[in-house]
Design a protein around this motif. Structure first.
Motif, PDB file in Angstrom:
ATOM      1  N   UNK A  33       0.657  -1.127   0.018  1.00 38.15           N
ATOM      2  CA  UNK A  33       0.135   0.096   0.134  1.00 38.15           C
ATOM      3  C   UNK A  33       0.751   1.185  -0.146  1.00 38.15           C
ATOM      4  N   UNK A  34       1.828   1.126   0.650  1.00 35.81           N
ATOM      5  CA  UNK A  34       3.008   2.302   0.594  1.00 35.81           C
ATOM      6  C   UNK A  34       3.432   2.616  -0.471  1.00 35.81           C
ATOM      7  N   UNK A  35       3.972   1.291  -1.404  1.00 38.13           N
ATOM      8  CA  UNK A  35       4.430   1.694  -2.731  1.00 38.13           C
ATOM      9  C   UNK A  35       3.260   2.171  -3.627  1.00 38.13           C
ATOM     10  N   UNK A  36       1.905   1.847  -3.704  1.00 38.64           N
ATOM     11  CA  UNK A  36       1.066   2.274  -4.379  1.00 38.64           C
ATOM     12  C   UNK A  36       0.698   3.749  -3.963  1.00 38.64           C
ATOM     13  N   UNK A  37       0.706   4.165  -2.809  1.00 37.67           N
ATOM     14  CA  UNK A  37       0.547   5.530  -2.533  1.00 37.67           C
ATOM     15  C   UNK A  37       1.806   6.351  -2.976  1.00 37.67           C
ATOM     16  N   UNK A  39       3.565   5.876  -5.736  1.00 42.79           N
ATOM     17  CA  UNK A  39       3.261   5.813  -7.082  1.00 42.79           C
ATOM     18  C   UNK A  39       2.370   7.153  -7.440  1.00 42.79           C
ATOM     19  N   UNK A  40       1.268   7.182  -6.443  1.00 38.54           N
ATOM     20  CA  UNK A  40      -0.105   8.063  -6.879  1.00 38.54           C
ATOM     21  C   UNK A  40       0.633   9.581  -6.746  1.00 38.54           C
ATOM     22  N   UNK A  41       1.582   9.633  -5.389  1.00 40.95           N
ATOM     23  CA  UNK A  41       2.033  11.070  -5.176  1.00 40.95           C
ATOM     24  C   UNK A  41       3.285  11.389  -6.544  1.00 40.95           C
ATOM     25  N   UNK A  42       3.834  10.410  -6.825  1.00 37.94           N
ATOM     26  CA  UNK A  42       4.895  10.775  -7.962  1.00 37.94           C
ATOM     27  C   UNK A  42       3.857  11.026  -9.351  1.00 37.94           C
ATOM     28  N   UNK A  43       2.919  10.424  -9.624  1.00 41.47           N
ATOM     29  CA  UNK A  43       2.177  10.664 -10.689  1.00 41.47           C
ATOM     30  C   UNK A  43       1.463  12.161 -10.665  1.00 41.47           C
ATOM     31  N   UNK A  44       0.953  12.415  -9.437  1.00 44.94           N
ATOM     32  CA  UNK A  44       0.387  13.736  -8.968  1.00 44.94           C
ATOM     33  C   UNK A  44       1.440  14.877  -9.278  1.00 44.94           C
ATOM     34  N   UNK A  45       2.355  14.629  -8.939  1.00 41.98           N
ATOM     35  CA  UNK A  45       3.671  15.720  -8.951  1.00 41.98           C
ATOM     36  C   UNK A  45       3.876  15.752 -10.618  1.00 41.98           C
ATOM     37  N   UNK A  46       4.068  14.872 -11.148  1.00 37.18           N
ATOM     38  CA  UNK A  46       4.260  14.890 -12.752  1.00 37.18           C
ATOM     39  C   UNK A  46       3.278  15.559 -13.392  1.00 37.18           C
ATOM     40  N   UNK A 144      -7.141  15.724  -1.532  1.00 38.30           N
ATOM     41  CA  UNK A 144      -6.038  14.599  -1.261  1.00 38.30           C
ATOM     42  C   UNK A 144      -5.888  14.390   0.218  1.00 38.30           C
ATOM     43  N   UNK A 145      -5.344  13.182   0.406  1.00 36.59           N
ATOM     44  CA  UNK A 145      -5.237  12.546   1.742  1.00 36.59           C
ATOM     45  C   UNK A 145      -4.062  13.718   2.259  1.00 36.59           C
ATOM     46  N   UNK A 146      -3.940  14.088   3.398  1.00 35.03           N
ATOM     47  CA  UNK A 146      -2.998  15.002   4.084  1.00 35.03           C
ATOM     48  C   UNK A 146      -1.480  14.439   3.961  1.00 35.03           C
ATOM     49  N   UNK A 147      -1.403  13.073   4.039  1.00 35.99           N
ATOM     50  CA  UNK A 147      -0.162  12.529   3.534  1.00 35.99           C
ATOM     51  C   UNK A 147       0.394  12.871   2.335  1.00 35.99           C
ATOM     52  N   UNK A 148      -0.419  12.760   1.272  1.00 30.25           N
ATOM     53  CA  UNK A 148      -0.079  12.931   0.057  1.00 30.25           C
ATOM     54  C   UNK A 148       0.100  14.743  -0.150  1.00 30.25           C
ATOM     55  N   UNK A 149      -0.747  15.503   0.441  1.00 32.36           N
ATOM     56  CA  UNK A 149      -0.374  16.698   0.359  1.00 32.36           C
ATOM     57  C   UNK A 149       0.888  17.337   0.780  1.00 32.36           C
ATOM     58  N   UNK A 150       1.148  16.626   2.305  1.00 35.12           N
ATOM     59  CA  UNK A 150       2.563  16.896   2.476  1.00 35.12           C
ATOM     60  C   UNK A 150       3.721  16.546   1.850  1.00 35.12           C
ATOM     61  N   UNK A 151       3.713  15.063   1.171  1.00 32.12           N
ATOM     62  CA  UNK A 151       4.827  14.792   0.152  1.00 32.12           C
ATOM     63  C   UNK A 151       5.119  15.640  -1.013  1.00 32.12           C
ATOM     64  N   UNK A 152       3.699  15.851  -1.471  1.00 33.27           N
ATOM     65  CA  UNK A 152       3.808  16.762  -2.524  1.00 33.27           C
ATOM     66  C   UNK A 152       4.864  18.046  -2.180  1.00 33.27           C
ATOM     67  N   UNK A 153       4.185  18.889  -1.122  1.00 32.05           N
ATOM     68  CA  UNK A 153       4.766  20.064  -0.599  1.00 32.05           C
ATOM     69  C   UNK A 153       6.078  19.758  -0.361  1.00 32.05           C
TER      70      UNK A 153
END
Length: 194
Positions: A33-37, A39-46, A144-153
């Motif tokens: 699940x961590x790997x999937x998340x 990958x989603x963050x990388x996709x959103x950044x891209x 976005x889940x807050x963890x995703x937002x934080x990773x993007x930031x």
């Protein structure tokens, strides 16, 4: 005459082995699940980076912002509307249509109800908005889940929701001391300003 019945059951060793196997399976699922998340963050950044590049290319070619372009129906035939040319992408529904018709992004957008989505499934807009105490044109990512937002930031900026070029509405009202919680809460708006 004694009648002895043999009792059957699991030994402690067998139970321990089963618990170890269950632990390994759970660990594998959580790691997956961590790997999937990730990958989603990388996709959103891209996606955000590509949209920013597309906006810059559109602006270089037509000397106007997509959505805000007052001559869009001339610049990109098939556009359903023009913007007002004030430098603010308030015409967020037209922006993806102008970019797609100009060949800067892929997709088909009708200029009124179609919108882009992120890998997480939330809406993505090119929009002039106020997020995390900052206003301006940017790529806005909704829900976005807050963890995703934080990773993007953290990957694009400073990791703080109320400073820099990446902002997020964390905890309601603008609070200079606000931080990401990474507890699974949904951040309604995250923006990458350009």
């Amino acid at each position: 005459m004694h009648n002895h019945t043999k009792q059957t059951g699991f030994t402690l060793v067998e139970i321990a082995i089963v618990l170890v196997i269950i632990g390994l399976l759970l660990g594998g699922v959580l790691k997956g699940q961590g790997l999937i998340d990730s990958a989603k963050v990388k996709n959103i950044i891209q996606q955000s980076t590509s949209l920013t590049a597309a906006v810059n290319a559109y602006q270089d070619k037509f000397r106007a912002l997509p959505g805000d372009d007052p001559l869009a129906t001339t610049h990109v035939p098939g556009a359903t509307g023009n913007g007002n040319g004030d430098g603010q992408i308030a015409e967020y529904q037209l922006a993806p249509q102008h970019l797609a018709l100009g060949g800067f992004i892929t997709g088909s957008f009708n200029g009124t109800t179609d919108f882009m989505t992120s890998a997480q499934g939330g809406a993505v807009y090119l929009y002039n908005d106020v997020v995390g105490g900052r206003g301006g044109n940017g790529v806005r990512l909704d829900n976005l889940p807050d963890g995703f937002a934080e990773q993007i930031d953290s990957k694009l900026d400073d990791g703080k929701p109320n400073t820099g070029s990446v902002r997020a509405n964390v905890g309601g009202a603008v609070n200079p001391a606000a931080t990401y919680t990474t507890n699974g809460a949904i951040v309604t708006r995250t923006a990458v300003f350009f």
